[in-house]
Every structure is written in C-alpha cells, then in structure tokens.
Design a protein around this motif. Structure first.
Motif, PDB file in Angstrom:
ATOM      1  N   LEU A  83       0.833  -1.192   0.000  1.00  0.00           N
ATOM      2  CA  LEU A  83       0.000   0.000   0.000  1.00  0.00           C
ATOM      3  C   LEU A  83       0.869   1.243   0.000  1.00  0.00           C
ATOM      4  O   LEU A  83       2.039   1.209   0.375  1.00  0.00           O
ATOM      5  N   THR A  84       0.277   2.356  -0.424  1.00  0.00           N
ATOM      6  CA  THR A  84       0.982   3.620  -0.312  1.00  0.00           C
ATOM      7  C   THR A  84       0.964   4.071   1.135  1.00  0.00           C
ATOM      8  O   THR A  84       0.246   3.504   1.969  1.00  0.00           O
ATOM      9  N   ASN A  85       1.731   5.111   1.426  1.00  0.00           N
ATOM     10  CA  ASN A  85       1.790   5.613   2.795  1.00  0.00           C
ATOM     11  C   ASN A  85       0.411   6.095   3.248  1.00  0.00           C
ATOM     12  O   ASN A  85      -0.018   5.825   4.367  1.00  0.00           O
ATOM     13  N   PHE A  86      -0.280   6.796   2.375  1.00  0.00           N
ATOM     14  CA  PHE A  86      -1.617   7.305   2.689  1.00  0.00           C
ATOM     15  C   PHE A  86      -2.598   6.159   2.922  1.00  0.00           C
ATOM     16  O   PHE A  86      -3.395   6.182   3.876  1.00  0.00           O
ATOM     17  N   GLN A  87      -2.557   5.133   2.070  1.00  0.00           N
ATOM     18  CA  GLN A  87      -3.459   3.987   2.211  1.00  0.00           C
ATOM     19  C   GLN A  87      -3.155   3.195   3.474  1.00  0.00           C
ATOM     20  O   GLN A  87      -4.067   2.718   4.156  1.00  0.00           O
ATOM     21  N   GLN A  88      -1.866   3.051   3.813  1.00  0.00           N
ATOM     22  CA  GLN A  88      -1.492   2.285   5.007  1.00  0.00           C
ATOM     23  C   GLN A  88      -1.985   2.987   6.271  1.00  0.00           C
ATOM     24  O   GLN A  88      -2.446   2.341   7.201  1.00  0.00           O
ATOM     25  N   ARG A  89      -1.881   4.315   6.304  1.00  0.00           N
ATOM     26  CA  ARG A  89      -2.366   5.052   7.471  1.00  0.00           C
ATOM     27  C   ARG A  89      -3.883   4.943   7.597  1.00  0.00           C
ATOM     28  O   ARG A  89      -4.412   4.802   8.695  1.00  0.00           O
ATOM     29  N   ALA A  90      -4.598   4.997   6.463  1.00  0.00           N
ATOM     30  CA  ALA A  90      -6.048   4.839   6.479  1.00  0.00           C
ATOM     31  C   ALA A  90      -6.435   3.432   6.923  1.00  0.00           C
ATOM     32  O   ALA A  90      -7.403   3.242   7.675  1.00  0.00           O
ATOM     33  N   LEU A  91      -5.679   2.436   6.474  1.00  0.00           N
ATOM     34  CA  LEU A  91      -5.929   1.053   6.891  1.00  0.00           C
ATOM     35  C   LEU A  91      -5.725   0.886   8.389  1.00  0.00           C
ATOM     36  O   LEU A  91      -6.554   0.278   9.073  1.00  0.00           O
ATOM     37  N   THR A  92      -4.645   1.445   8.913  1.00  0.00           N
ATOM     38  CA  THR A  92      -4.360   1.338  10.338  1.00  0.00           C
ATOM     39  C   THR A  92      -5.464   1.986  11.165  1.00  0.00           C
ATOM     40  O   THR A  92      -5.905   1.429  12.172  1.00  0.00           O
ATOM     41  N   ALA A  93      -5.916   3.162  10.739  1.00  0.00           N
ATOM     42  CA  ALA A  93      -6.992   3.842  11.459  1.00  0.00           C
ATOM     43  C   ALA A  93      -8.284   3.032  11.415  1.00  0.00           C
ATOM     44  O   ALA A  93      -9.002   2.933  12.425  1.00  0.00           O
ATOM     45  N   ALA A  94      -8.576   2.418  10.261  1.00  0.00           N
ATOM     46  CA  ALA A  94      -9.795   1.620  10.129  1.00  0.00           C
ATOM     47  C   ALA A  94      -9.737   0.364  10.993  1.00  0.00           C
ATOM     48  O   ALA A  94     -10.728  -0.009  11.634  1.00  0.00           O
ATOM     49  N   VAL A  95      -8.572  -0.285  11.034  1.00  0.00           N
ATOM     50  CA  VAL A  95      -8.434  -1.494  11.864  1.00  0.00           C
ATOM     51  C   VAL A  95      -8.577  -1.134  13.338  1.00  0.00           C
ATOM     52  O   VAL A  95      -9.272  -1.816  14.104  1.00  0.00           O
ATOM     53  N   LYS A  96      -7.955  -0.055  13.758  1.00  0.00           N
ATOM     54  CA  LYS A  96      -8.046   0.354  15.164  1.00  0.00           C
ATOM     55  C   LYS A  96      -9.471   0.742  15.539  1.00  0.00           C
ATOM     56  O   LYS A  96      -9.949   0.423  16.628  1.00  0.00           O
ATOM     57  N   ARG A  97     -10.165   1.418  14.631  1.00  0.00           N
ATOM     58  CA  ARG A  97     -11.560   1.788  14.896  1.00  0.00           C
ATOM     59  C   ARG A  97     -12.433   0.536  14.988  1.00  0.00           C
ATOM     60  O   ARG A  97     -13.300   0.427  15.865  1.00  0.00           O
ATOM     61  N   ALA A  98     -12.201  -0.430  14.100  1.00  0.00           N
ATOM     62  CA  ALA A  98     -12.979  -1.676  14.134  1.00  0.00           C
ATOM     63  C   ALA A  98     -12.689  -2.466  15.405  1.00  0.00           C
ATOM     64  O   ALA A  98     -13.592  -3.109  15.963  1.00  0.00           O
ATOM     65  N   ARG A  99     -11.459  -2.419  15.898  1.00  0.00           N
ATOM     66  CA  ARG A  99     -11.131  -3.107  17.145  1.00  0.00           C
ATOM     67  C   ARG A  99     -11.846  -2.471  18.327  1.00  0.00           C
ATOM     68  O   ARG A  99     -12.381  -3.169  19.203  1.00  0.00           O
ATOM     69  N   HIS A 100     -11.877  -1.143  18.378  1.00  0.00           N
ATOM     70  CA  HIS A 100     -12.518  -0.461  19.501  1.00  0.00           C
ATOM     71  C   HIS A 100     -14.025  -0.648  19.493  1.00  0.00           C
ATOM     72  O   HIS A 100     -14.657  -0.632  20.548  1.00  0.00           O
ATOM     73  N   LEU A 101     -14.615  -0.850  18.323  1.00  0.00           N
ATOM     74  CA  LEU A 101     -16.053  -1.102  18.240  1.00  0.00           C
ATOM     75  C   LEU A 101     -16.380  -2.590  18.321  1.00  0.00           C
ATOM     76  O   LEU A 101     -17.524  -2.976  18.098  1.00  0.00           O
ATOM     77  N   ALA A 102     -15.382  -3.410  18.625  1.00  0.00           N
ATOM     78  CA  ALA A 102     -15.523  -4.854  18.804  1.00  0.00           C
ATOM     79  C   ALA A 102     -15.972  -5.560  17.524  1.00  0.00           C
ATOM     80  O   ALA A 102     -16.624  -6.594  17.571  1.00  0.00           O
ATOM     81  N   LEU A 103     -15.621  -5.002  16.371  1.00  0.00           N
ATOM     82  CA  LEU A 103     -15.879  -5.683  15.113  1.00  0.00           C
ATOM     83  C   LEU A 103     -14.750  -6.644  14.763  1.00  0.00           C
ATOM     84  O   LEU A 103     -14.954  -7.618  14.045  1.00  0.00           O
ATOM     85  N   MET A 104     -13.553  -6.338  15.280  1.00  0.00           N
ATOM     86  CA  MET A 104     -12.379  -7.187  15.097  1.00  0.00           C
ATOM     87  C   MET A 104     -11.746  -7.423  16.461  1.00  0.00           C
ATOM     88  O   MET A 104     -11.792  -6.542  17.318  1.00  0.00           O
TER      89      MET A 104
END
Length: 113
Positions: A83-104
C-alpha cells in the motif's frame, strides 16, 4: 607529475583507462536489451486496493481489513501489503476503529488444542 600540474583528469580517475571514464561496453540499448528488462523489474506490483479499485477503506468492511492482518491479528507492514503511505495510514486507522467497536479482535488465539 611535474610541479604546477594537477592530478585532475576531465574524463575520470586514475583507473579509468583510455576511454576517459566512459564505459565503452554495450548497455543493452536494443528493444529487448537489459535496460528494458530492468525497467519492468523495478516497477512495483499494484496493491490489492489498486487492483480492485477500492478508493475508501471502510472500518465496517471486516473481510477487507482481515486481508491486511496476520493470523495473530497484527497489522501487516507496508512492504508486505504494497500500500501507499496514505493507504497504510487509512488502513491502520480503520483497523483500530474496528477493534474499539468490537468488530475485530485485538488478539487472536493461535494455539489450537
């Protein structure tokens, strides 16, 4: 060397030979030469998001997010995800948000009994 002469040679250093610093060997200038293969070899393989034309990484798309996590639940680095730097940061934010909402899950149990 005589007095008043410099050791500077415009063609290159002392070990350059008669050509004056220029490489006289062929460099693969043909249509199928080494330079054409080198250009193709240095091109980066497109990422999963580019191949599937995904513009936005949604935190609710768990199947997509799990493709970028290892079996333990860790986020894969950029050199593996391509992934590009921008895409990797967006992915990291999405994974962390999904973890906090107990989706992952934060950590997956890898030991099977």
């Amino acid at each position: 060397m005589a007095i008043g002469q410099s050791s500077f040679r415009p063609g290159g250093g002392p070990n350059r030979g008669k050509a004056g610093g220029k490489n006289t060997r062929g460099r693969g200038r043909g249509p199928r030469g080494a330079s054409a293969a080198r250009i193709r070899a240095n091109q980066r393989k497109p990422s999963y998001l580019d191949e599937h034309r995904i513009d936005y990484i949604d935190y609710k798309d768990i199947k997509l997010l799990q493709k970028f996590c290892n079996p333990q639940g860790k986020i894969l680095p950029r050199r593996l995800t391509r992934l590009t730097n921008f895409q990797q940061r967006a992915l990291t934010a999405a994974v962390k948000r999904a973890r906090h909402l107990a989706l992952m899950p934060f950590v997956m149990d890898t030991e099977a009994y």
